[in-house]
Design a protein around this motif. Structure first.
Motif, PDB file in Angstrom:
ATOM      1  N   ALA A 174       0.850  -1.193   0.000  1.00  0.00           N
ATOM      2  CA  ALA A 174       0.000   0.000   0.000  1.00  0.00           C
ATOM      3  C   ALA A 174       0.885   1.242   0.000  1.00  0.00           C
ATOM      4  CB  ALA A 174      -0.920   0.007   1.213  1.00  0.00           C
ATOM      5  N   LEU A 175       0.692   2.086  -0.997  1.00  0.00           N
ATOM      6  CA  LEU A 175       1.531   3.275  -1.204  1.00  0.00           C
ATOM      7  C   LEU A 175       0.656   4.526  -1.095  1.00  0.00           C
ATOM      8  CD1 LEU A 175       4.373   4.367  -2.047  1.00  0.00           C
ATOM      9  CD2 LEU A 175       3.592   4.164  -4.438  1.00  0.00           C
ATOM     10  N   VAL A 223       4.230   0.430  -9.054  1.00  0.00           N
ATOM     11  CA  VAL A 223       2.951   0.944  -9.572  1.00  0.00           C
ATOM     12  C   VAL A 223       2.645   0.385 -10.952  1.00  0.00           C
ATOM     13  CG1 VAL A 223       1.601   2.998 -10.110  1.00  0.00           C
ATOM     14  CG2 VAL A 223       3.215   3.033  -8.192  1.00  0.00           C
ATOM     15  N   ALA A 224       3.608   0.459 -11.865  1.00  0.00           N
ATOM     16  CA  ALA A 224       3.374   0.016 -13.246  1.00  0.00           C
ATOM     17  C   ALA A 224       3.071  -1.475 -13.322  1.00  0.00           C
ATOM     18  CB  ALA A 224       4.588   0.352 -14.114  1.00  0.00           C
ATOM     19  N   PRO A 230      -5.763  -1.468  -6.030  1.00  0.00           N
ATOM     20  CA  PRO A 230      -6.738  -0.949  -6.995  1.00  0.00           C
ATOM     21  C   PRO A 230      -6.913   0.564  -6.971  1.00  0.00           C
ATOM     22  CG  PRO A 230      -7.863  -1.874  -5.093  1.00  0.00           C
ATOM     23  CD  PRO A 230      -6.402  -2.176  -4.907  1.00  0.00           C
ATOM     24  N   VAL A 231      -6.412   1.230  -5.925  1.00  0.00           N
ATOM     25  CA  VAL A 231      -6.539   2.688  -5.831  1.00  0.00           C
ATOM     26  C   VAL A 231      -5.207   3.324  -6.210  1.00  0.00           C
ATOM     27  CG1 VAL A 231      -7.052   4.647  -4.316  1.00  0.00           C
ATOM     28  CG2 VAL A 231      -8.247   2.459  -3.992  1.00  0.00           C
ATOM     29  N   VAL A 250      -3.962  -5.857   2.995  1.00  0.00           N
ATOM     30  CA  VAL A 250      -2.663  -5.278   2.636  1.00  0.00           C
ATOM     31  C   VAL A 250      -1.551  -6.222   3.056  1.00  0.00           C
ATOM     32  CG1 VAL A 250      -1.061  -3.352   3.028  1.00  0.00           C
ATOM     33  CG2 VAL A 250      -3.520  -2.907   2.840  1.00  0.00           C
ATOM     34  N   GLY A 251      -0.629  -6.465   2.138  1.00  0.00           N
ATOM     35  CA  GLY A 251       0.517  -7.306   2.469  1.00  0.00           C
ATOM     36  C   GLY A 251       1.526  -6.577   3.323  1.00  0.00           C
ATOM     37  N   MET A 252       1.839  -5.326   2.955  1.00  0.00           N
ATOM     38  CA  MET A 252       2.831  -4.548   3.712  1.00  0.00           C
ATOM     39  C   MET A 252       2.642  -3.066   3.417  1.00  0.00           C
ATOM     40  SD  MET A 252       6.184  -5.788   1.513  1.00  0.00           S
ATOM     41  CE  MET A 252       5.918  -6.259  -0.214  1.00  0.00           C
ATOM     42  N   LEU A 253       3.076  -2.258   4.370  1.00  0.00           N
ATOM     43  CA  LEU A 253       3.030  -0.803   4.225  1.00  0.00           C
ATOM     44  C   LEU A 253       3.844  -0.179   5.337  1.00  0.00           C
ATOM     45  CD1 LEU A 253      -0.409   0.693   5.407  1.00  0.00           C
ATOM     46  CD2 LEU A 253       0.680  -1.333   6.358  1.00  0.00           C
ATOM     47  N   ASN A 254       4.239   1.071   5.139  1.00  0.00           N
ATOM     48  CA  ASN A 254       4.906   1.825   6.200  1.00  0.00           C
ATOM     49  C   ASN A 254       3.864   2.279   7.206  1.00  0.00           C
ATOM     50  OD1 ASN A 254       7.574   1.740   5.195  1.00  0.00           O
ATOM     51  ND2 ASN A 254       7.112   3.363   3.733  1.00  0.00           N
TER      52      ASN A 254
END
Length: 405
Positions: A174-175, A223-224, A230-231, A250-254
């Motif tokens: 998730a970015l 991203v590409a 999906p967002v 979500v698999g991973m995120l900060n």
């Protein structure tokens, strides 16, 4: 929430003083609103200081900075405001210096990184109030199902994201580069690539080669390839990313400390590791502090100082930090938390704080630069987007804003 009361100063007997504090809400419901914390603290303080009354009005983070700005512009500044930025008020000579209001032991007790970030031209005006750092959170169940281990490098992060994607995970990574808190995710990635918002001497360097390389990698490798969900990152807010993690999507995120409780409450088994870097674990992490400010407009220097010394006592700092899963801003409270069994989940973040870098909040221009990052940065990672051009535009804004300092 009560409305901010007009007027200030003496009330009742001529020896009585009323202080007004505007504060931000760290709770996510009425039950754990920060209003409750302040009500209890004020009750305790007033019991010991019958001639001083303290009125506290708490607003959401969506509103609090604007509310204070409106009050200041109307010539009705509160005595104190606990908000997200301070340097623009300091630049206009509206604030007491830290040593105008705090006792020497209290001022000396601030964590050094935070005290330094509270300075403008070597003078401390911003009093750190709450702090956090960022680490990489990962969903242990999803990682196990995908047969991957926590990443230490960007390459390993991309490989893990591909494996998670193959298992149908909604957001492999998730970015959140949406308007809510894009400046945080942006800086975390800049640091992991050896860059940052400023260079070693404090000059803005948003479009440095390191930062361009970092966002080019994000665009092309995450991203590409459809590995960020999906967002579109530029439309994804941090709160929504956290909520998705707590749902198991979500698999991973900060993330920062408050995500621990969110995930645990939803039964998500999570792990935390140092943010991956280009070649290995990132040597720097993002530190964030919110700020207490003391306005000069109404006087009350002595009363403000006495109240703030009480606010920053160990018991009160620890109570607040534990209630909202945040890090203490004082060295003495940090030492207590680092050895207390009840705080063991925060130790990872405490260790990170000593190595963290904060936003360039001492620059009066930071507010406008941060706003520009929130508006622009998502375009840097869109398919076909140009990180060099987007970062260049933000750099131009930063240089224009900074030239007035």
């Amino acid at each position: 929430m009560t409305a901010v009361l007009g007027g200030c100063g003496l009330t009742g007997d001529s020896d009585e003083v009323t202080l007004r504090l505007v504060a931000a809400d760290y709770g996510d419901s009425k039950a754990n609103s920060s209003q409750n914390y302040w009500n209890e603290l004020v009750k305790s303080y007033e019991a010991q200081h019958p001639d001083v009354h303290v009125e506290v009005d708490v607003y959401s983070w969506n509103d609090v900075d604007r509310k204070v700005r409106e009050m200041v512009e109307a010539g009705d500044a509160p005595d104190m405001a606990q908000i997200g930025a301070y340097s623009d008020y300091a630049d206009r000579n509206l604030l007491y210096r830290a040593d105008d209001v705090l006792s020497i032991p209290v001022q000396a007790d601030f964590v050094s990184q935070l005290a330094g970030a509270g300075q403008v031209n070597g003078v401390q005006y911003g009093l750190p109030f709450a702090a956090s750092t960022r680490v990489l959170f990962y969903n242990k169940t999803l990682f196990s199902e995908a047969g991957v281990t926590p990443p230490k490098t960007w390459e390993e992060l991309a490989e893990a994201a591909e494996a998670l994607d193959a298992k149908g995970v909604k957001y492999p990574y998730a970015l959140p580069l949406g308007a809510e808190e894009a400046q945080a995710e942006t800086m975390q990635w800049m640091l992991s690539g050896g860059g940052g918002y400023t260079d070693d001497v404090g000059t803005y360097s948003v479009d440095s080669p390191q930062n361009v390389t970092t966002f080019t990698w994000l665009r092309d490798e995450l991203v590409a390839k459809g590995l960020t969900g999906p967002v579109a990152p530029g439309k994804l807010n941090r709160a929504d990313a956290f909520a998705a993690f707590a749902k198991g999507d979500v698999g991973m995120l900060n993330g920062h400390p408050s995500l621990m409780k969110m995930a645990s409450d939803k039964g998500v088994k999570y792990g935390m590791v140092t943010t991956p870097g280009a070649e290995g674990e990132s040597q720097n992490t993002l530190g964030v502090s919110d700020w207490m400010t003391a306005f000069r407009e109404n006087g009350h220097q002595e009363e403000i100082g006495d109240f703030l010394d009480f606010v920053y006592s160990d018991d009160n700092v620890l109570d607040f930090s534990r209630e909202y899963d945040l890090l203490p801003v004082t060295t003495s409270a940090s030492q207590v938390m680092s050895t207390a069994a009840e705080d063991r989940n925060l130790k990872t973040f405490l260790d990170e704080l000593l190595l963290s870098e904060l936003y360039p909040v001492g620059k009066a221009s930071w507010a406008s630069v941060s706003a520009d990052v929130k508006k622009e940065i998502g375009q840097a990672v869109t398919p076909g987007g140009s990180p060099r051009e987007v970062l260049g535009r933000i750099q131009a804004t930063a240089m224009r804003a900074g030239s007035a300092e």
